[in-house]
Design a protein around this motif. Structure first.
Motif, mmCIF file in Angstrom:
data_model
loop_
_atom_site.group_PDB
_atom_site.id
_atom_site.type_symbol
_atom_site.label_atom_id
_atom_site.label_comp_id
_atom_site.label_asym_id
_atom_site.label_seq_id
_atom_site.Cartn_x
_atom_site.Cartn_y
_atom_site.Cartn_z
ATOM 1 N N GLY A 136 -48.310 20.101 -30.753
ATOM 2 C CA GLY A 136 -47.324 21.373 -30.538
ATOM 3 C C GLY A 136 -47.439 22.178 -31.735
ATOM 4 O O GLY A 136 -48.030 21.873 -32.856
ATOM 5 N N PHE A 137 -46.924 23.506 -31.559
ATOM 6 C CA PHE A 137 -46.838 24.465 -32.675
ATOM 7 C C PHE A 137 -45.613 25.146 -32.779
ATOM 8 O O PHE A 137 -45.036 24.569 -31.978
ATOM 9 C CB PHE A 137 -48.096 25.195 -32.882
ATOM 10 C CG PHE A 137 -48.189 26.353 -32.013
ATOM 11 C CD1 PHE A 137 -48.069 27.698 -32.187
ATOM 12 C CD2 PHE A 137 -48.467 26.382 -30.522
ATOM 13 C CE1 PHE A 137 -47.737 28.659 -31.518
ATOM 14 C CE2 PHE A 137 -48.498 27.207 -29.700
ATOM 15 C CZ PHE A 137 -48.015 28.478 -30.088
ATOM 16 N N SER A 138 -45.442 26.255 -33.548
ATOM 17 C CA SER A 138 -44.151 26.997 -33.474
ATOM 18 C C SER A 138 -42.895 26.122 -34.014
ATOM 19 O O SER A 138 -43.009 25.436 -35.028
ATOM 20 C CB SER A 138 -44.103 27.554 -32.102
ATOM 21 O OG SER A 138 -42.915 28.535 -32.035
ATOM 22 N N PRO A 159 -52.496 23.808 -29.402
ATOM 23 C CA PRO A 159 -51.548 24.824 -28.313
ATOM 24 C C PRO A 159 -50.791 23.542 -27.678
ATOM 25 O O PRO A 159 -50.869 22.334 -27.346
ATOM 26 C CB PRO A 159 -53.035 24.659 -27.199
ATOM 27 C CG PRO A 159 -54.292 24.702 -28.183
ATOM 28 C CD PRO A 159 -53.926 24.001 -29.095
ATOM 29 N N MET A 160 -49.744 24.427 -26.955
ATOM 30 C CA MET A 160 -48.721 23.312 -26.028
ATOM 31 C C MET A 160 -48.989 23.702 -24.783
ATOM 32 O O MET A 160 -49.786 24.382 -24.349
ATOM 33 C CB MET A 160 -47.263 23.879 -26.409
ATOM 34 C CG MET A 160 -47.033 23.588 -28.033
ATOM 35 S SD MET A 160 -45.211 24.129 -28.411
ATOM 36 C CE MET A 160 -45.591 25.949 -28.569
ATOM 37 N N SER A 169 -59.742 27.548 -27.522
ATOM 38 C CA SER A 169 -58.884 26.564 -27.999
ATOM 39 C C SER A 169 -59.273 25.359 -27.530
ATOM 40 O O SER A 169 -59.034 24.232 -27.909
ATOM 41 C CB SER A 169 -57.267 27.171 -27.455
ATOM 42 O OG SER A 169 -57.060 28.368 -27.749
ATOM 43 N N VAL A 170 -59.484 25.182 -26.121
ATOM 44 C CA VAL A 170 -59.902 23.794 -25.605
ATOM 45 C C VAL A 170 -61.031 23.262 -26.250
ATOM 46 O O VAL A 170 -60.855 21.903 -26.452
ATOM 47 C CB VAL A 170 -60.165 24.075 -24.141
ATOM 48 C CG1 VAL A 170 -60.986 22.767 -23.315
ATOM 49 C CG2 VAL A 170 -59.228 24.506 -23.258
ATOM 50 N N GLN A 171 -61.875 24.011 -26.727
ATOM 51 C CA GLN A 171 -63.247 23.316 -27.355
ATOM 52 C C GLN A 171 -62.807 22.691 -28.945
ATOM 53 O O GLN A 171 -63.134 21.837 -29.203
ATOM 54 C CB GLN A 171 -64.212 24.170 -27.615
ATOM 55 C CG GLN A 171 -64.885 24.715 -26.143
ATOM 56 C CD GLN A 171 -65.424 23.270 -25.611
ATOM 57 O OE1 GLN A 171 -65.903 22.420 -26.362
ATOM 58 N NE2 GLN A 171 -65.096 23.284 -24.258
ATOM 59 N N TRP A 172 -61.762 23.417 -29.723
ATOM 60 C CA TRP A 172 -61.469 23.038 -30.838
ATOM 61 C C TRP A 172 -60.500 21.769 -30.495
ATOM 62 O O TRP A 172 -60.555 20.810 -31.273
ATOM 63 C CB TRP A 172 -60.815 23.829 -31.616
ATOM 64 C CG TRP A 172 -61.665 24.938 -32.086
ATOM 65 C CD1 TRP A 172 -61.819 26.330 -31.804
ATOM 66 C CD2 TRP A 172 -62.754 24.892 -33.299
ATOM 67 N NE1 TRP A 172 -62.769 26.981 -32.486
ATOM 68 C CE2 TRP A 172 -63.271 26.199 -33.697
ATOM 69 C CE3 TRP A 172 -62.819 23.784 -34.104
ATOM 70 C CZ2 TRP A 172 -64.314 26.221 -34.413
ATOM 71 C CZ3 TRP A 172 -64.120 24.088 -34.914
ATOM 72 C CH2 TRP A 172 -64.804 25.062 -34.975
ATOM 73 N N LYS A 317 -56.855 29.592 -30.470
ATOM 74 C CA LYS A 317 -56.109 28.631 -31.502
ATOM 75 C C LYS A 317 -56.966 27.672 -32.087
ATOM 76 O O LYS A 317 -57.543 26.784 -31.198
ATOM 77 C CB LYS A 317 -55.096 28.116 -30.926
ATOM 78 C CG LYS A 317 -54.026 29.002 -30.875
ATOM 79 C CD LYS A 317 -52.382 28.049 -30.016
ATOM 80 C CE LYS A 317 -51.606 29.229 -29.772
ATOM 81 N NZ LYS A 317 -51.877 30.070 -28.586
ATOM 82 N N PHE A 318 -57.065 27.440 -33.411
ATOM 83 C CA PHE A 318 -57.613 25.921 -33.890
ATOM 84 C C PHE A 318 -56.664 24.881 -33.555
ATOM 85 O O PHE A 318 -55.493 25.067 -33.426
ATOM 86 C CB PHE A 318 -57.876 26.230 -35.250
ATOM 87 C CG PHE A 318 -59.015 26.840 -35.922
ATOM 88 C CD1 PHE A 318 -60.228 26.975 -35.121
ATOM 89 C CD2 PHE A 318 -58.741 27.715 -36.860
ATOM 90 C CE1 PHE A 318 -61.276 27.850 -35.591
ATOM 91 C CE2 PHE A 318 -59.546 28.721 -37.468
ATOM 92 C CZ PHE A 318 -60.892 28.758 -36.782
#
Length: 343
Positions: A136-138, A159-160, A169-172, A317-318
């Motif tokens: 998660g983040f934030s 990513p959340m 984002s999915v690939q990272w 997003k990384f």
């Protein structure tokens, strides 16, 4: 108690707590098994409530598209004020999903606020006995750092459930969490239809390379944890920071917390991500720019620093592994994992 005595006592208590945390035994690095197609990923909500049904369905479909089975934690859709349930409910979901042997990964639905409130209620010993992917983040900055500090488990700023699951984002995330690659995080140099690269530009504040464990996340949440037993260990660390919807004077104030606590003086390097919608506000006499604030706090550190890395409240997003040893290159604008983040 006179106000000056109260302030002095408060500062002494914070300093003592910070020293105690810094002197505490550091648990050995712990990596979770990689996620594989067919694994069950549980959705939890340790922070703010979601007031619509669609994000839950979207998150489920996105995770299923990655090949996962999806489990909703028992209190995922609970509400207590603006929180996603009471502190006890939200902590119980974290503990239950780590304890459940049929769950291989745990992902937060969204951020918001409230994550700090549940940190004393988490069963860290149980997490260490059964390490799993946690992401998660934030506002999840609180939980992913607390778990890393208390258990040694590498957690993920990623990513959340309610995030935009685009190809970038999915690939990272897939590379770091499913394929166990020791990747190098580097912004793409895509001009699109411009004469020069416009989006995702790297700015080097101070060049050089540095190695250390990766710590950080959302600046507002991280600074609110100052002096607690859940605050990261900054000695020799690579600090990464992002934020959203904060006036520049607030960013300055939060960075001053990191400075006054001694945290900034102990890091080996700094990576700055998105500071989305962080503008001047309505100051009567103007304000420093965000660039000037960063210059004031980071250039005197004499460590490598760069800004513009793709993480934070942005579309692409990384996935960053909290606690993993990495090498940053402030001239190239990269962060390289020194080992896979999962087993």
């Amino acid at each position: 108690m006179p106000r000056r005595h109260f302030l002095a006592a408060s500062m002494a208590a914070t300093a003592a707590a910070t020293a105690a945390t810094a002197g505490a035994a550091v648990p050995p690095l712990l990596r979770a098994p990689r996620l594989r197609p067919g694994d069950t990923v549980a959705l939890i909500n340790p922070s703010g409530a979601i007031y619509e049904r669609a994000p839950y369905q979207f998150a489920t479909e996105a995770l299923q598209a990655l090949g996962f089975k999806v489990r909703e934690a028992p209190n995922l859709r609970a509400r207590y004020g603006h929180f996603a349930g009471t502190d006890a409910q939200r902590a119980a979901d974290v503990n239950a999903m780590f304890a459940d042997p049929s769950v291989q990964g745990i992902l937060a639905m969204t951020g918001g606020s409230g994550g700090n409130r549940i940190l004393p209620l988490i069963d860290y010993a149980a997490i260490r006995r059964r390490p799993k992917f946690l992401g998660g983040f934030s506002d999840l900055t609180a939980l992913i750092n607390a778990v890393q500090v208390q258990t040694g488990l590498v957690t993920f700023h990623c990513p959340m459930g309610a995030s935009e699951w685009n190809d970038f984002s999915v690939q990272w995330l897939r590379s770091a969490v499913m394929e166990a690659q020791a990747v190098t995080l580097a912004n793409p140099k895509d001009r699109e239809d411009n004469l020069a690269v416009r989006g995702g530009r790297i700015t080097t504040l101070r060049g050089g390379t540095a190695r250390g464990p990766l710590v950080g996340g959302n600046l507002a949440v991280l600074s609110s944890m100052a002096g607690s037993a859940y605050w990261p260990r900054f000695d020799g660390a690579i600090l990464f920071l992002e934020d959203v919807n904060e006036y520049i004077y607030r960013v300055d104030r939060m960075l001053s917390t990191l400075k006054l606590s001694g945290a900034l003086d102990r890091v080996a390097g700094v990576v700055l991500g998105g500071f989305t919608n962080c503008g001047p506000g309505d100051g009567n006499y103007g304000t420093l720019t965000l660039d000037e604030v960063f210059d004031d706090y980071f250039k005197p550190l004499n460590v490598p620093v760069y800004s513009g890395a793709l993480f934070g409240h942005i579309k692409r997003k990384f996935t960053l592994p909290v606690g993993l040893p990495v090498e940053m290159d402030a001239d190239a604008g990269t962060v390289r994992f020194l080992q896979p983040a999962v087993l």
